[in-house]
Design an enzyme around this catalytic site. Sequence first.
Site, PDB file in Angstrom:
ATOM      1  N   GLY A 166       0.703  -1.104  -0.015  1.00  0.00           N
ATOM      2  CA  GLY A 166       0.006  -0.127   0.080  1.00  0.00           C
ATOM      3  C   GLY A 166       0.816   1.261   0.068  1.00  0.00           C
ATOM      4  O   GLY A 166       2.131   1.253  -0.576  1.00  0.00           O
ATOM      5  N   CYS A 167       0.302   2.239   0.573  1.00  0.00           N
ATOM      6  CA  CYS A 167       1.127   3.629   0.755  1.00  0.00           C
ATOM      7  C   CYS A 167       2.499   3.296   1.503  1.00  0.00           C
ATOM      8  O   CYS A 167       2.633   2.960   2.486  1.00  0.00           O
ATOM      9  CB  CYS A 167       0.291   4.541   1.407  1.00  0.00           C
ATOM     10  SG  CYS A 167       1.297   6.179   1.945  1.00  0.00           S
ATOM     11  N   PHE A 168       3.578   3.634   0.584  1.00  0.00           N
ATOM     12  CA  PHE A 168       4.883   3.389   1.181  1.00  0.00           C
ATOM     13  C   PHE A 168       5.308   4.411   2.347  1.00  0.00           C
ATOM     14  O   PHE A 168       6.170   3.945   3.148  1.00  0.00           O
ATOM     15  CB  PHE A 168       5.975   3.520   0.190  1.00  0.00           C
ATOM     16  CG  PHE A 168       5.916   4.842  -0.835  1.00  0.00           C
ATOM     17  CD1 PHE A 168       5.510   6.023  -0.296  1.00  0.00           C
ATOM     18  CD2 PHE A 168       6.373   4.660  -2.108  1.00  0.00           C
ATOM     19  CE1 PHE A 168       5.522   7.367  -1.221  1.00  0.00           C
ATOM     20  CE2 PHE A 168       6.533   5.995  -3.256  1.00  0.00           C
ATOM     21  CZ  PHE A 168       5.950   7.279  -2.480  1.00  0.00           C
ATOM     22  N   CYS A 199       3.530   4.565   5.068  1.00  0.00           N
ATOM     23  CA  CYS A 199       2.960   3.606   6.090  1.00  0.00           C
ATOM     24  C   CYS A 199       3.980   2.391   6.039  1.00  0.00           C
ATOM     25  O   CYS A 199       4.640   2.250   7.329  1.00  0.00           O
ATOM     26  CB  CYS A 199       1.798   3.017   5.851  1.00  0.00           C
ATOM     27  SG  CYS A 199       0.303   4.134   5.622  1.00  0.00           S
TER      28      CYS A 199
END
Length: 214
Positions: A47-49, A51
């Site tokens: 997902g969002c890098f 995070c």
Amino acid sequence: MVKQWILAGLLGLSLSACAQQGDDKMPKDMNRIPRNMKTEVATFGGGCFWCTEAQLQQLQGVLKVESGFSGGTVPNPTYKEVCTGETGHAEVVQVTYDPTKITYAELLQAFWTSHDPTELNRQGNDVGTQYRSVIFYHNEEQRKEAEFYKQKLQESGAYDKPVVTEISPFKAFYKAEDYHQDYYANNGSQPYCMFVIRPKLEKFKKVFKDHLKQ
């Protein structure tokens, strides 16, 4: 939280014995890794890098985490281009680590704990192939371990839905723009950091409380 503990037990791993704006509690990457130090590299997309970076930076043995892109066809893509979903790239983190302090299998445990591997091409409100769950293996040993533990995770019953994590050969990593690096450490007071990254990070730290950098 129960799923995280099931996953930890499933993999049979014990990690080596091992915010605010400008959060000084966040671990820092090594600025210079000694040339004589043996290191290895792992590449994950969860997902969002922002995070994934913030979570994996916490672990003993992790020397450096870089946010970037991999798995697509466009060389040197910009963040804006990747966000269109047309480059084929996923947002990933490239992890340089000390294998004497943390193993690849242990990093797999942390990776699968850091996100929901049953969500196809999304994580929460982040939707698109660029947010897919993916492991880019660097050698045959990494491929075998990733396939083995993915199967074990699926068979464990930890999730009601299939684990959809893609496992593909690593080809290239393109580092994202500078403002993406150490994003949570530098932007902890931003709404996305406070309401999305921070809750994930706190759960992650509870699972790996005995294996965090001091």
